[in-house]
Design a protein around this motif. Structure first.
Motif, PDB file in Angstrom:
ATOM      1  N   GLY A   1       0.655  -1.270   0.318  1.00  0.00           N
ATOM      2  CA  GLY A   1       0.317   0.269   0.412  1.00  0.00           C
ATOM      3  C   GLY A   1       0.989   1.213  -0.381  1.00  0.00           C
ATOM      4  N   ALA A   2       0.402   2.375  -0.230  1.00  0.00           N
ATOM      5  CA  ALA A   2       0.845   3.858  -0.252  1.00  0.00           C
ATOM      6  C   ALA A   2       1.154   3.839   1.393  1.00  0.00           C
ATOM      7  CB  ALA A   2       0.015   4.794  -1.024  1.00  0.00           C
ATOM      8  N   VAL A   3       1.708   4.975   1.266  1.00  0.00           N
ATOM      9  CA  VAL A   3       2.194   5.108   2.871  1.00  0.00           C
ATOM     10  C   VAL A   3       1.285   6.687   3.488  1.00  0.00           C
ATOM     11  CG1 VAL A   3       3.646   6.832   4.217  1.00  0.00           C
ATOM     12  CG2 VAL A   3       4.491   4.680   2.944  1.00  0.00           C
ATOM     13  N   ILE A   4       0.080   6.608   4.095  1.00  0.00           N
ATOM     14  CA  ILE A   4      -0.507   7.563   4.738  1.00  0.00           C
ATOM     15  C   ILE A   4       0.292   8.797   5.016  1.00  0.00           C
ATOM     16  CG2 ILE A   4      -2.958   7.812   5.640  1.00  0.00           C
ATOM     17  CD1 ILE A   4      -2.844   7.053   2.647  1.00  0.00           C
ATOM     18  N   ARG A   5       0.345   8.404   6.588  1.00  0.00           N
ATOM     19  CA  ARG A   5       1.035   8.703   7.692  1.00  0.00           C
ATOM     20  C   ARG A   5       2.615   7.997   8.614  1.00  0.00           C
ATOM     21  NH1 ARG A   5      -3.856   7.964   8.635  1.00  0.00           N
ATOM     22  NH2 ARG A   5      -4.967   6.730  10.353  1.00  0.00           N
TER      23      ARG A   5
ATOM     24  N   GLU B   1       3.718   7.551  12.384  1.00  0.00           N
ATOM     25  CA  GLU B   1       2.964   8.597  13.876  1.00  0.00           C
ATOM     26  C   GLU B   1       4.541   7.400  14.937  1.00  0.00           C
ATOM     27  OE1 GLU B   1      -1.551   8.665  14.607  1.00  0.00           O
ATOM     28  OE2 GLU B   1      -0.354   6.176  13.820  1.00  0.00           O
ATOM     29  N   LYS B   2       4.761   8.566  16.151  1.00  0.00           N
ATOM     30  CA  LYS B   2       6.002   7.683  16.928  1.00  0.00           C
ATOM     31  C   LYS B   2       4.477   7.232  18.244  1.00  0.00           C
ATOM     32  CE  LYS B   2       8.957   9.826  20.047  1.00  0.00           C
ATOM     33  NZ  LYS B   2       9.627  11.618  20.374  1.00  0.00           N
ATOM     34  N   THR B   3       5.007   6.327  18.364  1.00  0.00           N
ATOM     35  CA  THR B   3       4.416   5.874  19.673  1.00  0.00           C
ATOM     36  C   THR B   3       5.285   5.578  20.848  1.00  0.00           C
ATOM     37  OG1 THR B   3       4.345   2.944  18.744  1.00  0.00           O
ATOM     38  CG2 THR B   3       2.131   4.676  17.610  1.00  0.00           C
ATOM     39  N   ALA B   4       4.760   4.597  21.555  1.00  0.00           N
ATOM     40  CA  ALA B   4       5.368   3.764  23.077  1.00  0.00           C
ATOM     41  C   ALA B   4       6.372   3.060  22.667  1.00  0.00           C
ATOM     42  CB  ALA B   4       4.689   3.552  24.294  1.00  0.00           C
ATOM     43  N   GLN B   5       5.205   2.025  21.814  1.00  0.00           N
ATOM     44  CA  GLN B   5       6.783   1.234  21.328  1.00  0.00           C
ATOM     45  C   GLN B   5       7.648   1.523  19.936  1.00  0.00           C
ATOM     46  OE1 GLN B   5       2.608   1.013  21.107  1.00  0.00           O
ATOM     47  NE2 GLN B   5       3.275   0.496  23.255  1.00  0.00           N
ATOM     48  N   GLY B   6       7.402   2.941  19.317  1.00  0.00           N
ATOM     49  CA  GLY B   6       8.343   2.989  18.458  1.00  0.00           C
ATOM     50  C   GLY B   6       7.605   3.443  17.495  1.00  0.00           C
ATOM     51  N   PRO B   7       8.187   3.728  16.365  1.00  0.00           N
ATOM     52  CA  PRO B   7       8.054   4.574  15.191  1.00  0.00           C
ATOM     53  C   PRO B   7       6.597   3.816  14.288  1.00  0.00           C
ATOM     54  CG  PRO B   7       9.817   4.622  14.767  1.00  0.00           C
ATOM     55  CD  PRO B   7       9.974   4.161  15.874  1.00  0.00           C
ATOM     56  N   THR B   8       5.344   3.450  13.668  1.00  0.00           N
ATOM     57  CA  THR B   8       4.850   3.012  13.299  1.00  0.00           C
ATOM     58  C   THR B   8       4.642   4.011  11.950  1.00  0.00           C
ATOM     59  OG1 THR B   8       2.477   4.626  14.251  1.00  0.00           O
ATOM     60  CG2 THR B   8       3.724   2.218  14.791  1.00  0.00           C
ATOM     61  N   VAL B   9       4.346   3.312  10.545  1.00  0.00           N
ATOM     62  CA  VAL B   9       3.097   3.735   8.954  1.00  0.00           C
ATOM     63  C   VAL B   9       2.327   3.052   8.867  1.00  0.00           C
ATOM     64  CG1 VAL B   9       4.973   1.717   7.917  1.00  0.00           C
ATOM     65  CG2 VAL B   9       4.568   3.735   6.977  1.00  0.00           C
ATOM     66  N   THR B  10       1.464   3.907   8.144  1.00  0.00           N
ATOM     67  CA  THR B  10      -0.016   3.201   7.560  1.00  0.00           C
ATOM     68  C   THR B  10      -0.022   3.177   6.791  1.00  0.00           C
ATOM     69  OG1 THR B  10      -1.167   4.969   9.861  1.00  0.00           O
ATOM     70  CG2 THR B  10      -2.650   4.011   7.534  1.00  0.00           C
ATOM     71  N   LEU B  11      -0.401   1.980   6.022  1.00  0.00           N
ATOM     72  CA  LEU B  11      -0.185   1.789   4.697  1.00  0.00           C
ATOM     73  C   LEU B  11      -1.627   2.305   4.000  1.00  0.00           C
ATOM     74  CD1 LEU B  11       2.513  -0.654   3.977  1.00  0.00           C
ATOM     75  CD2 LEU B  11       2.230   1.354   3.666  1.00  0.00           C
ATOM     76  N   GLU B  12      -1.921   1.671   2.930  1.00  0.00           N
ATOM     77  CA  GLU B  12      -3.671   2.204   2.632  1.00  0.00           C
ATOM     78  C   GLU B  12      -3.688   1.610   1.068  1.00  0.00           C
ATOM     79  OE1 GLU B  12      -6.872   5.063   1.206  1.00  0.00           O
ATOM     80  OE2 GLU B  12      -5.367   5.490   0.036  1.00  0.00           O
TER      81      GLU B  12
END
Length: 273
Positions: A38-42, A44-55
């Motif tokens: 998928g394409a990167v949407i955003r 985010e920085k979380t307590a468990q580490g950085p995440t990426v949202t794909l669509e």
């Protein structure tokens, strides 16, 4: 003092370093473990580490941790990292989902062509595939209907170096369109179509902001006018189309039945015998 511990792992067993790629919006990647593409949407920085949202191309979202060697970019393993704040964001994909070629010049037009039924079809193809078509040197023209297609094909005189692709609305078995398509199809002519009454329906309702395209009884009124009435829009089909077209930002706003057919035509007219 901590003593130095040499790495005794044989060189052939050590993991080769992989490139770090900024997870910029619209970058298309595949998550290694799940195969989700998928394409990167955003990011985010979380307590468990950085995440990426794909669509993905169907609009489904999934969130993944940005782990080392966790993604594939064009078949190669990469590590996604958060884009630098304020850094330039350069598109990596065209609206059709193809790899963007920054600074590429338009190719001299091929002898081959793609014909579509009407102006709205041509404008939609240009909006999503325009960058690809210019790089490939493919010109799209519209016919204002397919009734005269046999004569148009004969005049065009398709050949090995001048292939002709045609996109037809409402190409279903037993229709007038299917009979005309069968008449002109040959080694150097490909006619494909989508099942929709009009190319308007090939735009996903969710992109336009409606629940579904209305069902307009056949023969009682012009289909486009009937759609405007059913949706409570002003009965100005030109203005309605401009509104619909403005909601299309990429291939993700179109139905798969149209996407596949246009890609098929581009492949057909860009291959020489």
């Amino acid at each position: 003092m901590r003593s130095y511990q040499p790495d005794l792992t044989p060189p052939w067993k050590r993991s080769a370093p992989v490139p770090e790629v900024p997870a910029e919006p619209d970058l298309v990647v595949e998550e290694v473990a799940s195969g989700f593409c998928g394409a990167v949407i955003r990011c985010e920085k979380t307590a468990q580490g950085p995440t990426v949202t794909l669509e993905d191309r169907f609009g489904k979202h999934r969130v993944f941790p940005m782990e080392p060697r966790g993604f594939l970019l064009e078949g190669k393993v990469v590590t996604l990292v958060r884009p630098s704040a304020g850094g330039p964001v350069r598109p990596t994909r065209t609206a059709s989902g193809s790899v963007a070629v920054p600074g590429a010049r338009a190719r001299v037009a091929r002898a081959g062509r793609i014909y579509v039924e009407g102006r709205h079809d041509a404008e939609l193809v240009e909006r999503v595939w325009g960058d690809d078509l210019r790089i490939e040197g493919v010109v799209v023209e519209y016919l204002e209907g397919v009734d005269d297609l046999p004569a148009i094909v004969a005049e065009f005189a398709p050949g090995p170096d001048a292939r002709l692709g045609v996109l037809v609305d409402h190409l279903v078995p037993g229709s007038k369109e299917s009979r005309i398509a069968a008449e002109v199809t040959g080694d150097h002519v490909l006619v494909v179509g989508h099942p929709y009454i009009d190319v308007w329906e090939a735009v996903k309702p969710s992109s336009v902001g409606i629940d579904a395209w209305p069902v307009v009884p056949k023969g009682q009124q012009d289909w486009k006018t009937g759609v405007c009435r059913a949706l409570g829009w002003p009965e100005n089909t030109g203005a309605a189309w401009q509104h619909i077209l403005s909601t299309v930002r990429s291939y993700k706003d179109l139905e798969p039945q149209l996407l596949g057919r246009v890609e098929e035509l581009i492949d057909f007219v860009t291959v020489t015998d």
